[in-house]
Write a protein that holds these residues in place. Sequence first.
Motif, mmCIF file in Angstrom:
data_model
loop_
_atom_site.group_PDB
_atom_site.id
_atom_site.type_symbol
_atom_site.label_atom_id
_atom_site.label_comp_id
_atom_site.label_asym_id
_atom_site.label_seq_id
_atom_site.Cartn_x
_atom_site.Cartn_y
_atom_site.Cartn_z
ATOM 1 N N ASP A 15 0.821 -1.212 0.000
ATOM 2 C CA ASP A 15 0.000 0.000 0.000
ATOM 3 C C ASP A 15 0.852 1.258 0.000
ATOM 4 O O ASP A 15 0.480 2.267 -0.611
ATOM 5 C CB ASP A 15 -0.927 0.007 1.217
ATOM 6 C CG ASP A 15 -2.026 -1.038 1.125
ATOM 7 O OD1 ASP A 15 -2.294 -1.509 -0.001
ATOM 8 O OD2 ASP A 15 -2.616 -1.372 2.164
ATOM 9 N N LEU A 16 2.004 1.203 0.656
ATOM 10 C CA LEU A 16 2.875 2.375 0.728
ATOM 11 C C LEU A 16 3.343 2.799 -0.659
ATOM 12 O O LEU A 16 3.381 4.001 -0.973
ATOM 13 C CB LEU A 16 4.080 2.059 1.622
ATOM 14 C CG LEU A 16 5.001 3.232 1.962
ATOM 15 C CD1 LEU A 16 4.255 4.291 2.764
ATOM 16 C CD2 LEU A 16 6.222 2.740 2.745
ATOM 17 N N GLU B 266 0.478 7.605 -6.028
ATOM 18 C CA GLU B 266 -0.864 8.191 -6.093
ATOM 19 C C GLU B 266 -1.792 7.347 -6.961
ATOM 20 O O GLU B 266 -2.580 7.871 -7.759
ATOM 21 C CB GLU B 266 -0.787 9.639 -6.598
ATOM 22 C CG GLU B 266 0.033 10.533 -5.679
ATOM 23 C CD GLU B 266 0.138 11.952 -6.168
ATOM 24 O OE1 GLU B 266 -0.123 12.206 -7.374
ATOM 25 O OE2 GLU B 266 0.473 12.828 -5.351
ATOM 26 N N GLU B 267 -1.653 6.016 -6.799
ATOM 27 C CA GLU B 267 -2.486 5.028 -7.486
ATOM 28 C C GLU B 267 -2.365 5.103 -9.014
ATOM 29 O O GLU B 267 -3.248 4.649 -9.739
ATOM 30 C CB GLU B 267 -3.954 5.162 -7.055
ATOM 31 C CG GLU B 267 -4.146 4.941 -5.563
ATOM 32 C CD GLU B 267 -5.606 4.896 -5.156
ATOM 33 O OE1 GLU B 267 -6.479 4.872 -6.045
ATOM 34 O OE2 GLU B 267 -5.870 4.876 -3.940
ATOM 35 N N LYS C 200 10.735 12.022 1.228
ATOM 36 C CA LYS C 200 11.384 11.708 2.500
ATOM 37 C C LYS C 200 10.381 11.140 3.495
ATOM 38 O O LYS C 200 10.682 10.201 4.244
ATOM 39 C CB LYS C 200 12.058 12.953 3.076
ATOM 40 C CG LYS C 200 12.823 12.674 4.361
ATOM 41 C CD LYS C 200 13.574 13.907 4.838
ATOM 42 C CE LYS C 200 14.361 13.588 6.107
ATOM 43 N NZ LYS C 200 15.162 14.761 6.557
ATOM 44 N N GLU C 201 9.174 11.684 3.498
ATOM 45 C CA GLU C 201 8.138 11.192 4.405
ATOM 46 C C GLU C 201 7.819 9.723 4.113
ATOM 47 O O GLU C 201 7.626 8.922 5.041
ATOM 48 C CB GLU C 201 6.876 12.045 4.274
ATOM 49 C CG GLU C 201 7.054 13.481 4.755
ATOM 50 C CD GLU C 201 5.817 14.320 4.537
ATOM 51 O OE1 GLU C 201 4.798 13.764 4.056
ATOM 52 O OE2 GLU C 201 5.857 15.532 4.828
ATOM 53 N N PHE C 202 7.772 9.357 2.830
ATOM 54 C CA PHE C 202 7.501 7.964 2.472
ATOM 55 C C PHE C 202 8.666 7.052 2.858
ATOM 56 O O PHE C 202 8.451 5.923 3.295
ATOM 57 C CB PHE C 202 7.206 7.855 0.972
ATOM 58 C CG PHE C 202 5.786 8.195 0.617
ATOM 59 C CD1 PHE C 202 4.802 7.211 0.618
ATOM 60 C CD2 PHE C 202 5.424 9.489 0.295
ATOM 61 C CE1 PHE C 202 3.488 7.512 0.298
ATOM 62 C CE2 PHE C 202 4.112 9.808 -0.027
ATOM 63 C CZ PHE C 202 3.143 8.821 -0.020
ATOM 64 N N LEU D 292 9.573 3.049 2.667
ATOM 65 C CA LEU D 292 9.539 2.862 1.210
ATOM 66 C C LEU D 292 10.857 2.342 0.662
ATOM 67 O O LEU D 292 10.886 1.506 -0.250
ATOM 68 C CB LEU D 292 9.179 4.183 0.520
ATOM 69 C CG LEU D 292 9.087 4.146 -1.004
ATOM 70 C CD1 LEU D 292 7.894 3.303 -1.459
ATOM 71 C CD2 LEU D 292 8.966 5.561 -1.576
ATOM 72 N N GLY D 293 11.968 2.811 1.228
ATOM 73 C CA GLY D 293 13.279 2.428 0.712
ATOM 74 C C GLY D 293 13.565 0.943 0.804
ATOM 75 O O GLY D 293 14.473 0.445 0.118
#
Length: 238
Positions: free
Chosen positions: A155-156, A162-163, A217-219, A224-225
Amino acid sequence: MNNRLEKYKGFCTEEYLMGPNSLQLLNEMMNKVSIKENSRILDLGAGKGITSLFLANETNSLVYAAELWINPTVNYESFKEWGVADKVIPIKVDANELPFAEGYFDVMVCIDAFHYFAGKKNFFEEKILPFLKKDGLAIIAMPGLKKELSDNYPDLMVKWFEEDYDELNKFHCRKWWLELLDNYEEYEIVEEFDLDCFNEAWEDWFNCGHEFGKKDKEFFMKGLGEYLSFIGLVIKKK
């Protein structure tokens, strides 16, 4: 940064970066494979021209800064300001319709762009390879996945894109790319690896001041990384 990159730290700003630091990626690729002086280089997906500047200065070569989305006149003004207008030719091109003579380039460099247009069977053989000389090199660094997710994206990642599944589906692992680029009668893959500068390239993007960098950065802070990599390929035409 090593000494070569240190000269270009002034370009690690929101004015010039369009994503993870392309100079970090290019520098690592050039540490893996040397480009001869006085080559003719196609910098495909040159963005705002900093990779073309790097190539022109560090190899003393003629570079074609080929880009679809940035006005070539804007890049030309930058090249004049940077003192490389005699070594870098700005040109607007679509990678699907390169307007060059066959066998024209010694080297094709593509940093953080190849995945956008080349993920189709035979694209490389039909659209890129003809423009390289015999023994010419394609030097590619692009974002990808540590392992193929088989359309079962976390999901992340879906939220990060953004889908937009059209864009998400352009991200693949190194093995996927090697299986796609399997026409070894026409070329050989002489280097294939995941780049070591992953963290540094992303950190430069996070810290450059660009609003998208702050969002990314927030992700990454959410993990995410863990799914991503940078893939390096060096392909030699037979």
